[in-house]
Design a protein around this motif. Structure first.
Motif, PDB file in Angstrom:
ATOM      1  N   PRO A 113       0.848  -1.196   0.000  1.00  0.00           N
ATOM      2  CA  PRO A 113       0.000   0.000   0.000  1.00  0.00           C
ATOM      3  C   PRO A 113       0.885   1.248   0.000  1.00  0.00           C
ATOM      4  N   ASP A 114       0.370   2.347  -0.525  1.00  0.00           N
ATOM      5  CA  ASP A 114       1.147   3.575  -0.669  1.00  0.00           C
ATOM      6  C   ASP A 114       1.863   3.993   0.616  1.00  0.00           C
ATOM      7  N   GLY A 115       1.139   4.003   1.721  1.00  0.00           N
ATOM      8  CA  GLY A 115       1.727   4.447   2.984  1.00  0.00           C
ATOM      9  C   GLY A 115       2.935   3.619   3.381  1.00  0.00           C
ATOM     10  N   TYR A 116       2.820   2.305   3.248  1.00  0.00           N
ATOM     11  CA  TYR A 116       3.937   1.423   3.574  1.00  0.00           C
ATOM     12  C   TYR A 116       5.091   1.632   2.595  1.00  0.00           C
ATOM     13  N   ARG A 117       4.762   1.657   1.301  1.00  0.00           N
ATOM     14  CA  ARG A 117       5.797   1.752   0.274  1.00  0.00           C
ATOM     15  C   ARG A 117       6.609   3.045   0.400  1.00  0.00           C
ATOM     16  N   ILE A 118       5.934   4.150   0.662  1.00  0.00           N
ATOM     17  CA  ILE A 118       6.668   5.417   0.707  1.00  0.00           C
ATOM     18  C   ILE A 118       7.597   5.469   1.911  1.00  0.00           C
ATOM     19  N   VAL A 119       7.137   5.019   3.074  1.00  0.00           N
ATOM     20  CA  VAL A 119       7.998   5.039   4.264  1.00  0.00           C
ATOM     21  C   VAL A 119       9.172   4.083   4.077  1.00  0.00           C
ATOM     22  N   LEU A 120       8.902   2.887   3.582  1.00  0.00           N
ATOM     23  CA  LEU A 120       9.963   1.912   3.336  1.00  0.00           C
ATOM     24  C   LEU A 120      10.984   2.463   2.335  1.00  0.00           C
ATOM     25  N   THR A 121      10.506   3.073   1.269  1.00  0.00           N
ATOM     26  CA  THR A 121      11.382   3.640   0.245  1.00  0.00           C
ATOM     27  C   THR A 121      12.221   4.785   0.796  1.00  0.00           C
ATOM     28  N   LEU A 122      11.584   5.704   1.501  1.00  0.00           N
ATOM     29  CA  LEU A 122      12.336   6.844   2.042  1.00  0.00           C
ATOM     30  C   LEU A 122      13.384   6.377   3.043  1.00  0.00           C
ATOM     31  N   TYR A 123      13.040   5.388   3.855  1.00  0.00           N
ATOM     32  CA  TYR A 123      13.971   4.919   4.882  1.00  0.00           C
ATOM     33  C   TYR A 123      15.093   4.066   4.294  1.00  0.00           C
ATOM     34  N   LEU A 124      14.732   3.019   3.568  1.00  0.00           N
ATOM     35  CA  LEU A 124      15.738   2.071   3.082  1.00  0.00           C
ATOM     36  C   LEU A 124      16.489   2.546   1.842  1.00  0.00           C
ATOM     37  N   LEU A 125      15.781   3.139   0.905  1.00  0.00           N
ATOM     38  CA  LEU A 125      16.400   3.453  -0.376  1.00  0.00           C
ATOM     39  C   LEU A 125      16.895   4.888  -0.487  1.00  0.00           C
ATOM     40  N   GLU A 126      16.227   5.812   0.195  1.00  0.00           N
ATOM     41  CA  GLU A 126      16.626   7.219   0.089  1.00  0.00           C
ATOM     42  C   GLU A 126      17.427   7.693   1.299  1.00  0.00           C
ATOM     43  N   GLY A 127      17.511   6.880   2.343  1.00  0.00           N
ATOM     44  CA  GLY A 127      18.365   7.204   3.481  1.00  0.00           C
ATOM     45  C   GLY A 127      17.797   8.196   4.478  1.00  0.00           C
ATOM     46  N   TYR A 128      16.506   8.434   4.442  1.00  0.00           N
ATOM     47  CA  TYR A 128      15.895   9.333   5.410  1.00  0.00           C
ATOM     48  C   TYR A 128      15.759   8.610   6.742  1.00  0.00           C
ATOM     49  N   ASP A 129      15.849   9.350   7.865  1.00  0.00           N
ATOM     50  CA  ASP A 129      15.557   8.735   9.155  1.00  0.00           C
ATOM     51  C   ASP A 129      14.077   8.983   9.476  1.00  0.00           C
ATOM     52  N   HIS A 130      13.597   8.381  10.542  1.00  0.00           N
ATOM     53  CA  HIS A 130      12.160   8.458  10.840  1.00  0.00           C
ATOM     54  C   HIS A 130      11.723   9.872  11.198  1.00  0.00           C
ATOM     55  N   GLU A 131      12.589  10.632  11.806  1.00  0.00           N
ATOM     56  CA  GLU A 131      12.245  12.022  12.110  1.00  0.00           C
ATOM     57  C   GLU A 131      12.036  12.806  10.814  1.00  0.00           C
ATOM     58  N   GLU A 132      12.951  12.630   9.859  1.00  0.00           N
ATOM     59  CA  GLU A 132      12.834  13.326   8.568  1.00  0.00           C
ATOM     60  C   GLU A 132      11.587  12.869   7.805  1.00  0.00           C
ATOM     61  N   ILE A 133      11.322  11.578   7.839  1.00  0.00           N
ATOM     62  CA  ILE A 133      10.135  11.051   7.161  1.00  0.00           C
ATOM     63  C   ILE A 133       8.885  11.657   7.778  1.00  0.00           C
ATOM     64  N   GLY A 134       8.875  11.720   9.103  1.00  0.00           N
ATOM     65  CA  GLY A 134       7.744  12.324   9.795  1.00  0.00           C
ATOM     66  C   GLY A 134       7.514  13.761   9.358  1.00  0.00           C
ATOM     67  N   GLN A 135       8.599  14.525   9.220  1.00  0.00           N
ATOM     68  CA  GLN A 135       8.472  15.919   8.804  1.00  0.00           C
ATOM     69  C   GLN A 135       7.971  16.027   7.368  1.00  0.00           C
ATOM     70  N   VAL A 136       8.528  15.212   6.485  1.00  0.00           N
ATOM     71  CA  VAL A 136       8.149  15.270   5.078  1.00  0.00           C
ATOM     72  C   VAL A 136       6.695  14.867   4.873  1.00  0.00           C
ATOM     73  N   LEU A 137       6.256  13.820   5.569  1.00  0.00           N
ATOM     74  CA  LEU A 137       4.901  13.298   5.395  1.00  0.00           C
ATOM     75  C   LEU A 137       3.891  13.924   6.353  1.00  0.00           C
ATOM     76  N   GLU A 138       4.395  14.772   7.242  1.00  0.00           N
ATOM     77  CA  GLU A 138       3.555  15.413   8.253  1.00  0.00           C
ATOM     78  C   GLU A 138       2.853  14.377   9.132  1.00  0.00           C
ATOM     79  N   ILE A 139       3.659  13.432   9.609  1.00  0.00           N
ATOM     80  CA  ILE A 139       3.194  12.402  10.533  1.00  0.00           C
ATOM     81  C   ILE A 139       4.178  12.376  11.701  1.00  0.00           C
ATOM     82  N   SER A 140       3.829  11.654  12.749  1.00  0.00           N
ATOM     83  CA  SER A 140       4.754  11.558  13.874  1.00  0.00           C
ATOM     84  C   SER A 140       5.895  10.603  13.532  1.00  0.00           C
TER      85      SER A 140
END
Length: 186
Positions: free
Chosen positions: A133-160
């Motif tokens: 699903p989109d939500g899973y794929r984007i977080v997995l992609t940003l974390y594993l493939l693009e090197g973002y950490d969870h704080e950065e992902i949270g900021q980009v996606l406007e989630i905790s």
């Protein structure tokens, strides 16, 4: 003093800033394939990824005068592509599920790939990621493939940050289930 990165394509960036269409085309040629891959990994649809790519380059060239060499051109462009791709997903009404902190302990963190027949498995894993699903794929992609950490992902996606971690763990679990169902892992 502000950091300035030496970019191997610095002269093209300078020429592009000065209005050279040839330099802009050369930057496009150099970065288009990699940026299309970034967009595709996030949106999961080649037509939408191509749209993201075009919008990102248009935006980058319009904002070229704002680029200050505080990073490389490629990284700056990649950030634009990622934001454009996320905006495309938001248009699809990307829904990420909030979860209580106590629920995190029960999500297993397992290894999902074996080294044998690696090229084949990499292709299979890419296909399986696209089934998420989109939500899973984007977080997995940003974390594993693009090197973002969870704080950065949270900021980009406007989630905790917690939601990012949860989505990542659930994505790994679902990806593992898909891979097992397809007989890719044991």
């Amino acid at each position: 003093m502000e950091a300035v990165y030496v970019d191997k394509h610095y002269s093209l960036v300078v020429e592009c800033k000065q209005g050279s269409k040839k330099a802009c085309y050369e930057l496009y040629r150099l970065y288009a394939k990699a940026m299309l891959n970034v967009a595709f990994r996030i949106v999961g649809n080649i037509a939408e990824a191509e749209d993201v790519l075009q919008e990102a380059f248009t935006d980058a060239f319009k904002r070229m005068k704002d680029f200050r060499q505080e990073t490389t051109f490629g990284l700056w462009l990649k950030q634009i592509v990622i934001h454009r791709a996320i905006n495309m997903l938001r248009k699809r009404k990307l829904e990420l599920v909030e979860i209580e902190e106590g629920q995190l302990e029960n999500i297993p963190d397992t290894e999902i790939i074996d080294d044998s027949d690696l090229q084949y498995k990499v292709q299979q894993i890419k296909r399986a990621i696209n089934e998420l699903p989109d939500g899973y794929r984007i977080v997995l992609t940003l974390y594993l493939l693009e090197g973002y950490d969870h704080e950065e992902i949270g900021q980009v996606l406007e989630i905790s940050e917690n939601t990012s971690r949860t989505q990542f763990l659930r994505a790994k679990r679902k990806l593992n289930d898909i891979l097992i169902r397809k007989g890719i892992t044991r």
